[in-house]
Write a protein that holds these residues in place. Structure first.
Motif, PDB file in Angstrom:
ATOM      1  N   ARG A   1       0.838  -1.204   0.000  1.00  0.00           N
ATOM      2  CA  ARG A   1       0.000   0.000   0.000  1.00  0.00           C
ATOM      3  C   ARG A   1       0.873   1.255   0.000  1.00  0.00           C
ATOM      4  O   ARG A   1       0.599   2.216  -0.736  1.00  0.00           O
ATOM      5  N   GLN A   2       1.925   1.232   0.789  1.00  0.00           N
ATOM      6  CA  GLN A   2       2.757   2.427   0.910  1.00  0.00           C
ATOM      7  C   GLN A   2       3.487   2.756  -0.394  1.00  0.00           C
ATOM      8  O   GLN A   2       3.491   3.917  -0.834  1.00  0.00           O
ATOM      9  N   LEU A   3       4.091   1.769  -1.031  1.00  0.00           N
ATOM     10  CA  LEU A   3       4.811   2.036  -2.270  1.00  0.00           C
ATOM     11  C   LEU A   3       3.861   2.451  -3.389  1.00  0.00           C
ATOM     12  O   LEU A   3       4.202   3.307  -4.221  1.00  0.00           O
ATOM     13  N   ASP A   4       2.673   1.899  -3.415  1.00  0.00           N
ATOM     14  CA  ASP A   4       1.672   2.345  -4.389  1.00  0.00           C
ATOM     15  C   ASP A   4       1.320   3.813  -4.151  1.00  0.00           C
ATOM     16  O   ASP A   4       1.194   4.599  -5.102  1.00  0.00           O
ATOM     17  N   ASP A   5       1.158   4.197  -2.875  1.00  0.00           N
ATOM     18  CA  ASP A   5       0.822   5.585  -2.554  1.00  0.00           C
ATOM     19  C   ASP A   5       1.977   6.525  -2.902  1.00  0.00           C
ATOM     20  O   ASP A   5       1.760   7.650  -3.385  1.00  0.00           O
ATOM     21  N   ILE A   6       3.204   6.094  -2.630  1.00  0.00           N
ATOM     22  CA  ILE A   6       4.368   6.927  -2.945  1.00  0.00           C
ATOM     23  C   ILE A   6       4.457   7.163  -4.449  1.00  0.00           C
ATOM     24  O   ILE A   6       4.703   8.283  -4.910  1.00  0.00           O
ATOM     25  N   ARG A   7       4.245   6.111  -5.206  1.00  0.00           N
ATOM     26  CA  ARG A   7       4.268   6.264  -6.662  1.00  0.00           C
ATOM     27  C   ARG A   7       3.172   7.213  -7.136  1.00  0.00           C
ATOM     28  O   ARG A   7       3.411   8.094  -7.969  1.00  0.00           O
ATOM     29  N   ALA A   8       1.972   7.055  -6.583  1.00  0.00           N
ATOM     30  CA  ALA A   8       0.859   7.921  -6.984  1.00  0.00           C
ATOM     31  C   ALA A   8       1.129   9.375  -6.622  1.00  0.00           C
ATOM     32  O   ALA A   8       0.666  10.291  -7.316  1.00  0.00           O
ATOM     33  N   GLY A   9       1.891   9.598  -5.556  1.00  0.00           N
ATOM     34  CA  GLY A   9       2.219  10.959  -5.137  1.00  0.00           C
ATOM     35  C   GLY A   9       3.372  11.582  -5.892  1.00  0.00           C
ATOM     36  O   GLY A   9       3.705  12.750  -5.656  1.00  0.00           O
ATOM     37  N   GLY A  10       4.011  10.826  -6.787  1.00  0.00           N
ATOM     38  CA  GLY A  10       5.042  11.389  -7.640  1.00  0.00           C
ATOM     39  C   GLY A  10       6.430  11.459  -7.035  1.00  0.00           C
ATOM     40  O   GLY A  10       7.311  12.130  -7.595  1.00  0.00           O
ATOM     41  N   GLU A  11       6.675  10.756  -5.938  1.00  0.00           N
ATOM     42  CA  GLU A  11       8.019  10.747  -5.345  1.00  0.00           C
ATOM     43  C   GLU A  11       8.826   9.611  -5.983  1.00  0.00           C
ATOM     44  O   GLU A  11       8.406   8.454  -5.938  1.00  0.00           O
ATOM     45  N   PRO A  12       9.977   9.904  -6.573  1.00  0.00           N
ATOM     46  CA  PRO A  12      10.740   8.855  -7.244  1.00  0.00           C
ATOM     47  C   PRO A  12      11.511   7.937  -6.305  1.00  0.00           C
ATOM     48  O   PRO A  12      11.947   6.863  -6.716  1.00  0.00           O
ATOM     49  N   LEU A  13      11.671   8.361  -5.028  1.00  0.00           N
ATOM     50  CA  LEU A  13      12.483   7.605  -4.079  1.00  0.00           C
ATOM     51  C   LEU A  13      11.724   7.343  -2.793  1.00  0.00           C
ATOM     52  O   LEU A  13      10.888   8.152  -2.366  1.00  0.00           O
ATOM     53  N   ALA A  14      12.053   6.224  -2.157  1.00  0.00           N
ATOM     54  CA  ALA A  14      11.676   5.962  -0.773  1.00  0.00           C
ATOM     55  C   ALA A  14      12.951   5.584  -0.026  1.00  0.00           C
ATOM     56  O   ALA A  14      13.817   4.902  -0.585  1.00  0.00           O
ATOM     57  N   VAL A  15      13.065   6.035   1.206  1.00  0.00           N
ATOM     58  CA  VAL A  15      14.253   5.737   2.013  1.00  0.00           C
ATOM     59  C   VAL A  15      13.802   5.357   3.413  1.00  0.00           C
ATOM     60  O   VAL A  15      12.736   5.769   3.878  1.00  0.00           O
ATOM     61  N   LEU A  16      14.629   4.580   4.103  1.00  0.00           N
ATOM     62  CA  LEU A  16      14.317   4.203   5.475  1.00  0.00           C
ATOM     63  C   LEU A  16      15.588   3.818   6.215  1.00  0.00           C
ATOM     64  O   LEU A  16      16.642   3.596   5.618  1.00  0.00           O
ATOM     65  N   THR A  17      15.490   3.756   7.529  1.00  0.00           N
ATOM     66  CA  THR A  17      16.512   3.136   8.361  1.00  0.00           C
ATOM     67  C   THR A  17      15.909   1.856   8.921  1.00  0.00           C
ATOM     68  O   THR A  17      14.741   1.834   9.319  1.00  0.00           O
ATOM     69  N   ALA A  18      16.699   0.786   8.928  1.00  0.00           N
ATOM     70  CA  ALA A  18      16.162  -0.537   9.231  1.00  0.00           C
ATOM     71  C   ALA A  18      16.581  -0.990  10.621  1.00  0.00           C
ATOM     72  O   ALA A  18      17.775  -1.037  10.929  1.00  0.00           O
ATOM     73  N   SER A  19      15.597  -1.313  11.461  1.00  0.00           N
ATOM     74  CA  SER A  19      15.922  -1.915  12.749  1.00  0.00           C
ATOM     75  C   SER A  19      16.459  -3.324  12.567  1.00  0.00           C
ATOM     76  O   SER A  19      17.296  -3.789  13.341  1.00  0.00           O
ATOM     77  N   GLU A  20      15.988  -4.011  11.524  1.00  0.00           N
ATOM     78  CA  GLU A  20      16.472  -5.339  11.164  1.00  0.00           C
ATOM     79  C   GLU A  20      16.764  -5.344   9.665  1.00  0.00           C
ATOM     80  O   GLU A  20      15.843  -5.411   8.849  1.00  0.00           O
ATOM     81  N   PRO A  21      18.038  -5.266   9.285  1.00  0.00           N
ATOM     82  CA  PRO A  21      18.379  -5.094   7.865  1.00  0.00           C
ATOM     83  C   PRO A  21      17.873  -6.201   6.955  1.00  0.00           C
ATOM     84  O   PRO A  21      17.638  -5.964   5.764  1.00  0.00           O
ATOM     85  N   ALA A  22      17.691  -7.406   7.465  1.00  0.00           N
ATOM     86  CA  ALA A  22      17.284  -8.521   6.604  1.00  0.00           C
ATOM     87  C   ALA A  22      15.865  -8.366   6.066  1.00  0.00           C
ATOM     88  O   ALA A  22      15.481  -9.051   5.118  1.00  0.00           O
ATOM     89  N   ILE A  23      15.071  -7.473   6.664  1.00  0.00           N
ATOM     90  CA  ILE A  23      13.654  -7.400   6.315  1.00  0.00           C
ATOM     91  C   ILE A  23      13.409  -6.772   4.953  1.00  0.00           C
ATOM     92  O   ILE A  23      12.589  -7.250   4.157  1.00  0.00           O
ATOM     93  N   TYR A  24      14.100  -5.669   4.636  1.00  0.00           N
ATOM     94  CA  TYR A  24      13.603  -4.775   3.595  1.00  0.00           C
ATOM     95  C   TYR A  24      14.152  -5.044   2.198  1.00  0.00           C
ATOM     96  O   TYR A  24      13.662  -4.466   1.226  1.00  0.00           O
ATOM     97  N   GLY A  25      15.139  -5.930   2.074  1.00  0.00           N
ATOM     98  CA  GLY A  25      15.637  -6.242   0.745  1.00  0.00           C
ATOM     99  C   GLY A  25      14.572  -6.837  -0.157  1.00  0.00           C
ATOM    100  O   GLY A  25      14.530  -6.554  -1.357  1.00  0.00           O
ATOM    101  N   ARG A  26      13.685  -7.620   0.413  1.00  0.00           N
ATOM    102  CA  ARG A  26      12.665  -8.247  -0.432  1.00  0.00           C
ATOM    103  C   ARG A  26      11.630  -7.255  -0.948  1.00  0.00           C
ATOM    104  O   ARG A  26      10.850  -7.579  -1.847  1.00  0.00           O
ATOM    105  N   PHE A  27      11.640  -6.046  -0.380  1.00  0.00           N
ATOM    106  CA  PHE A  27      10.749  -4.996  -0.881  1.00  0.00           C
ATOM    107  C   PHE A  27      11.497  -3.997  -1.759  1.00  0.00           C
ATOM    108  O   PHE A  27      10.966  -2.943  -2.106  1.00  0.00           O
TER     109      PHE A  27
END
Length: 411
Positions: free
Chosen positions: A100-126
């Motif tokens: 849902r979040q990445l769909d919303d970011i795309r619809a809002g026209g932002e070319p990038l998403a960034v985050l800091t990861a509490s557990e680095p293994a989680i976010y690679g699959r996204f």
């Protein structure tokens, strides 16, 4: 009962944040921290997953402008406050929030998403790749000396109330943003984050202290915020200076601040975290081993609109390369793209049917995006594959940044 995902309402924020604290271990934040993040939260970008009246999942985003190679500021969603209740693991809650979040970011026209990861293994699959590293330092000031550049002795240092010095400090920070990729331009309210000084944040150290460095013209050229944690050992004082911020574009002011911190009475250690991976202090200290540099992953980068993102930054050398990009989670990015960079560093990136030069995932393209992680090093791990000889080296040089990208504070 079916789970419901919806945008947060104002009267739901405290329940939503209570859930988040539980997801991160159950230790309540200080009232000062909670109030700050409540004031910064963008409700329209905050998602909650509800099981009846219980909040069991959360994800939010801040509207950032992020510095990229070339000094330009690019709109980026600062993904934050992601958590799932321990009772609702392995039920697809996180995946549904990311979708849902990445769909919303795309619809809002932002070319990038960034985050800091509490557990680095989680976010690679996204599709998020490690884009910056932060350096932790622990300088043994009893044995380490600083070799400072000419002009350092001409810098005047003054202790100033952190609140009163805030405007000057923010001017110094703003001057640095275009010089180093990965830095967010501070939006209104974010300047307050650096002043947080709740007792729970001190861990036995002093109240937050601010020292400013003034050049020969009397203008503030740099600043440091720090706390001192007194300690005593068998041989006497062994206190620690804990640095929370240090910014100075001018080398003399920069060196003067570090020298000051390393010479505070009754201390023998200066500890700093989240510094740039290529922090110039590494070249000021007399013994880098006794400064114990330790890198750690920091900012994770996700290209949401691949073409727009690659066109938004500048490149170090001309380039003409065809990329085959894998992106299963955001299939609109998947496929073949031709990236052309002119002599001035500006780029076009469009769909192509030409033969492929390099194959890689959107995750690895995100890692290389800010210029701190080279395509060559990723290829050495088998994550980038060269199909036309010579294109890897050229692309790696074009993507690289002269300075390491840096995230100066969390979100």
């Amino acid at each position: 009962m079916a789970l419901e995902t919806r945008v947060l309402q104002a009267d739901e924020w405290d329940v939503w944040y209570d859930h988040l604290e539980l997801a991160f271990g159950g230790v309540p934040e200080s009232p000062e921290e909670r109030e700050l993040y409540k004031s910064l939260a963008e409700l329209e970008r905050s998602l909650g997953v509800w099981d009846g009246e219980d909040c069991v999942g959360s994800a939010g985003a801040f509207s950032f402008r992020l510095s990229v190679p070339g000094g330009l500021l690019v709109p980026a969603a600062g993904v934050t406050m992601v958590g799932v209740a321990p009772t609702h693991r392995r039920r697809g809650v996180l995946t549904s929030l990311m979708r849902r979040q990445l769909d919303d970011i795309r619809a809002g026209g932002e070319p990038l998403a960034v985050l800091t990861a509490s557990e680095p293994a989680i976010y690679g699959r996204f599709g998020y790749g490690t884009g910056t590293y932060g350096l932790a330092l622990e300088i043994d000031t009893a044995r380490v000396r600083l070799c400072v550049p000419p002009g350092t002795d001409g810098i005047r240092l003054r202790l100033v109330d952190p609140e009163k010095a805030l405007a000057d400090c923010e001017r110094v920070y703003a001057a640095l943003v275009a010089r180093r990729p990965g830095m967010p331009a501070r939006q209104p309210g974010w300047e307050r984050q650096g002043l947080l000084d709740a007792e729970s944040l001190r861990a036995g150290a002093s109240a937050l202290t601010c020292v400013v460095a003034e050049g020969p013209d009397g203008q503030v050229a740099g600043y440091a915020r720090y706390r001192v944690k007194p300690e005593w050992g068998p041989t006497g004082a062994a206190g620690t200076v804990e640095v929370s911020d240090l910014d100075a574009p001018d080398p003399a002011a920069y060196a003067a601040l570090w020298r000051y911190l390393c010479e505070i009475d009754l201390t023998s250690t200066v500890r700093a975290t989240g510094r740039p991976a290529d922090d110039p202090v590494l070249h000021l200290v007399s013994d880098v081993r006794r400064s114990r540099p330790n890198p750690r992953d920091a900012l994770y980068v996700r290209l949401v609109d691949l073409g727009a993102a690659l066109e938004a930054r500048r490149y170090g050398t001309p380039l003409d390369v065809v990329l085959e990009v894998e992106d299963a989670f955001c299939p609109w990015n998947e496929g073949r793209w031709r990236l052309r960079v002119g002599p001035e560093g500006t780029a076009s990136c469009v769909r192509s049917a030409d033969p492929v030069d390099l194959e890689l995932s959107v995750r690895d393209l995100g890692s290389a995006y800010l210029g701190g992680i080279t395509l060559t090093s990723l290829a050495g791990a088998g994550r980038v594959r060269e199909l036309r000889p010579g294109t890897l080296a050229r692309a790696s040089r074009a993507f690289a940044s002269d300075v390491a990208p840096w995230l100066p504070h969390g979100f």
